[in-house]
Write a protein that holds these residues in place. Structure first.
Motif, PDB file in Angstrom:
ATOM      1  N   MET A   1      71.006  17.843  16.788  1.00 57.63           N
ATOM      2  CA  MET A   1      71.807  16.746  15.908  1.00 57.63           C
ATOM      3  C   MET A   1      71.800  15.475  16.060  1.00 57.63           C
ATOM      4  O   MET A   1      72.126  14.628  15.496  1.00 57.63           O
ATOM      5  N   CYS A   2      70.842  15.266  17.480  1.00 54.69           N
ATOM      6  CA  CYS A   2      70.713  13.800  17.427  1.00 54.69           C
ATOM      7  C   CYS A   2      69.921  12.931  16.577  1.00 54.69           C
ATOM      8  O   CYS A   2      69.078  13.543  15.839  1.00 54.69           O
ATOM      9  N   GLY A   3      70.718  11.894  16.083  1.00 52.38           N
ATOM     10  CA  GLY A   3      69.975  11.117  15.084  1.00 52.38           C
ATOM     11  C   GLY A   3      70.727  11.426  13.704  1.00 52.38           C
ATOM     12  O   GLY A   3      70.148  10.815  12.644  1.00 52.38           O
TER      13      GLY A   3
ATOM     14  N   GLY B   1      67.849  13.138   6.561  1.00 57.23           N
ATOM     15  CA  GLY B   1      68.801  13.582   5.746  1.00 57.23           C
ATOM     16  C   GLY B   1      69.556  14.523   6.418  1.00 57.23           C
ATOM     17  O   GLY B   1      70.025  14.573   7.430  1.00 57.23           O
ATOM     18  N   ALA B   2      70.044  15.817   5.692  1.00 54.18           N
ATOM     19  CA  ALA B   2      70.639  16.976   6.219  1.00 54.18           C
ATOM     20  C   ALA B   2      69.829  18.131   6.761  1.00 54.18           C
ATOM     21  O   ALA B   2      70.245  19.059   7.206  1.00 54.18           O
ATOM     22  N   ARG B   3      68.547  17.825   6.604  1.00 54.49           N
ATOM     23  CA  ARG B   3      67.428  18.848   7.276  1.00 54.49           C
ATOM     24  C   ARG B   3      67.572  18.709   8.850  1.00 54.49           C
ATOM     25  O   ARG B   3      67.759  17.667   9.281  1.00 54.49           O
ATOM     26  N   MET B   4      67.230  19.733   9.604  1.00 55.31           N
ATOM     27  CA  MET B   4      67.076  20.028  10.927  1.00 55.31           C
ATOM     28  C   MET B   4      65.749  20.307  11.280  1.00 55.31           C
ATOM     29  O   MET B   4      65.064  20.847  10.514  1.00 55.31           O
ATOM     30  N   VAL B   5      65.186  19.528  12.305  1.00 53.18           N
ATOM     31  CA  VAL B   5      63.845  19.427  12.684  1.00 53.18           C
ATOM     32  C   VAL B   5      63.769  20.910  13.559  1.00 53.18           C
ATOM     33  O   VAL B   5      64.747  21.058  14.487  1.00 53.18           O
TER      34      VAL B   5
ATOM     35  N   PHE C   1      60.906  21.232   9.282  1.00 48.45           N
ATOM     36  CA  PHE C   1      62.339  21.203   8.959  1.00 48.45           C
ATOM     37  C   PHE C   1      62.751  22.752   8.584  1.00 48.45           C
ATOM     38  O   PHE C   1      62.102  23.654   8.178  1.00 48.45           O
ATOM     39  N   ASN C   2      63.818  22.997   8.558  1.00 45.67           N
ATOM     40  CA  ASN C   2      64.659  24.066   8.457  1.00 45.67           C
ATOM     41  C   ASN C   2      64.493  24.721   7.114  1.00 45.67           C
ATOM     42  O   ASN C   2      64.912  25.855   6.926  1.00 45.67           O
TER      43      ASN C   2
END
Length: 151
Positions: free
Chosen positions: A1-3, A88-92, A128-129
């Protein structure tokens, strides 16, 4: 969740906060200034809040940006550590450098790449997820020497 940007509401209006490190034990720790604003100056401790992932970018500008980890070696031909912000709301979910997967420790938002030699023309691809990717050249990653902590 960092960043990532979270919208926190503890009953005193919503507040956008940027995650600066992962709390592996769960919960959300707020810096004093954010705590005071979110809780209406409640005494330090625990409180119940609603928290939602925001689609806002933490750094001014559109689209993803690759960054070197502050304090990391930036010209070492055998080691690089980079991450991506403004997603944005995407997760790496992963990153590769010239097709080789980077190591992610789960606490900081950076991927470590070892081997080499690693030149500035190397291509970094973040996944990204949602199945999308962002590709950039290593030489285009931002070299920020100072850490920025938000509160």
């Amino acid at each position: 969740m960092c960043g990532h940007v979270l919208t926190v509401d503890c009953g005193h209006g919503s507040l956008d906060v940027i995650v600066v490190n992962s709390n592996l034990g769960g919960g959300l720790d707020l810096y004093a200034s954010a705590w005071e604003q979110a809780t209406g100056n409640a005494p330090p401790g625990e409180t119940k809040c609603s928290v939602q992932l925001s689609g806002s970018n933490p750094i001014q500008g559109e689209g993803p940006r690759c960054y070197y980890a502050p304090d990391s070696e930036m010209d070492n031909a055998w080691f690089r550590m980079v991450g991506v912000f403004n997603v944005g709301a995407r997760m790496v979910t992963g990153a590769t450098l010239n097709g080789v997967a980077g190591a992610f420790n789960g606490v900081q938002p950076y991927f470590a790449f070892q081997g080499g030699p690693i030149g500035g023309d190397g291509q970094v691809v973040f996944s990204f997820n949602d199945g999308s990717t962002f590709a950039t050249l290593l030489r285009d990653c931002v070299r920020e020497q100072a850490k920025q902590m938000w509160s």
